[in-house]
Design an enzyme around this catalytic site. Structure first.
Site, PDB file in Angstrom:
ATOM      1  N   CYS A  84      -6.464   2.179   5.430  1.00  0.00           N
ATOM      2  CA  CYS A  84      -7.102   0.918   5.796  1.00  0.00           C
ATOM      3  C   CYS A  84      -6.601   0.534   7.203  1.00  0.00           C
ATOM      4  CB  CYS A  84      -6.727  -0.142   4.769  1.00  0.00           C
ATOM      5  SG  CYS A  84      -5.018  -0.709   4.915  1.00  0.00           S
ATOM      6  N   HIS A 104       0.841  -1.195   0.000  1.00  0.00           N
ATOM      7  CA  HIS A 104       0.000   0.000   0.000  1.00  0.00           C
ATOM      8  C   HIS A 104       0.883   1.254   0.000  1.00  0.00           C
ATOM      9  CE1 HIS A 104      -3.968  -1.854   1.706  1.00  0.00           C
ATOM     10  NE2 HIS A 104      -3.452  -2.581   0.730  1.00  0.00           N
ATOM     11  N   GLU A 149       0.874   3.999   1.704  1.00  0.00           N
ATOM     12  CA  GLU A 149       1.332   4.501   3.004  1.00  0.00           C
ATOM     13  C   GLU A 149       2.500   3.668   3.540  1.00  0.00           C
ATOM     14  OE1 GLU A 149      -1.796   3.666   2.064  1.00  0.00           O
ATOM     15  OE2 GLU A 149      -3.252   4.427   3.510  1.00  0.00           O
ATOM     16  N   CYS A 179      -2.703   0.056   7.348  1.00  0.00           N
ATOM     17  CA  CYS A 179      -1.913   1.299   7.258  1.00  0.00           C
ATOM     18  C   CYS A 179      -2.145   2.190   8.467  1.00  0.00           C
ATOM     19  CB  CYS A 179      -2.234   2.035   5.968  1.00  0.00           C
ATOM     20  SG  CYS A 179      -1.671   1.111   4.516  1.00  0.00           S
TER      21      CYS A 179
HETATM   22 ZN   LIG Z   1      -3.574   0.429   3.487  1.00  0.00          ZN
END
Ligand SMILES: [Zn+2]
Length: 160
Positions: free
Chosen positions: A85, A55, A57, A88
């Site tokens: 999410c 991801h 981040e 993260c």
């Molecule tokens: Zn994430």
């Protein structure tokens, strides 16, 4: 609280998101800024790397830790185009980031206010200052357009 440069740095996160889009990835981008300098960047690479952890981040946090020479990202702000999410949001707490700014909300997976708020959970030993809705329209348009053209491509394929 909104800072003077939030819109500008969100623009850099949007640029990262466009790099993901160019690869056919869901367009999500992030940058980490400290003392006016970008110390980490990342964009979603889940499909390219076949890695569920890739991801935006997390990639930005990894780079920032390297740049800053430590796992505590003290004094830094993370800018991300979409609400984090659970994974993260957890990483943001683990990195001790003092502040994050995000663009669009994610009603399906967001853990910075939508489904829950892991960033300001009082039972954790670290809470994160949060600013949402910065350049929200651009951030969500990017996603909407991506999914729209994905659906169109699929439809076309099915019709062939
Ligand atoms: Zn994430």
């Amino acid at each position: 609280m909104k800072n003077m440069n939030d819109e500008y740095y969100m623009g850099l996160a949007i640029e990262e998101a466009r790099k993901a889009e160019a690869l056919g990835e869901v367009p999500i981008g992030a940058v980490i800024v400290r003392d006016g300098q970008v110390v980490g960047r990342g964009y979603n690479l889940r499909e390219t790397t076949k890695d569920p952890l890739a991801h935006a981040e997390l990639l930005a946090i990894k780079e920032a830790s390297k740049t800053m020479g430590g796992w505590r990202l003290i004094g830094a702000t993370l800018y991300v185009t979409l609400e984090p999410c659970p994974m993260c949001a957890g990483a943001i707490v683990q990195a001790r980031l003092p502040r994050i700014v995000y663009g669009a909300m994610d009603p399906k997976a967001g853990c910075a206010g939508s489904l829950m708020n892991l960033l300001q959970e009082e039972r954790f030993n670290h809470q994160v200052e949060m600013m949402q809705g910065v350049r929200e329209e651009e951030c969500s348009e990017l996603l909407k357009n991506f999914f729209r053209s994905l659906r169109e491509r699929r439809k076309k394929k099915a019709a062939e």
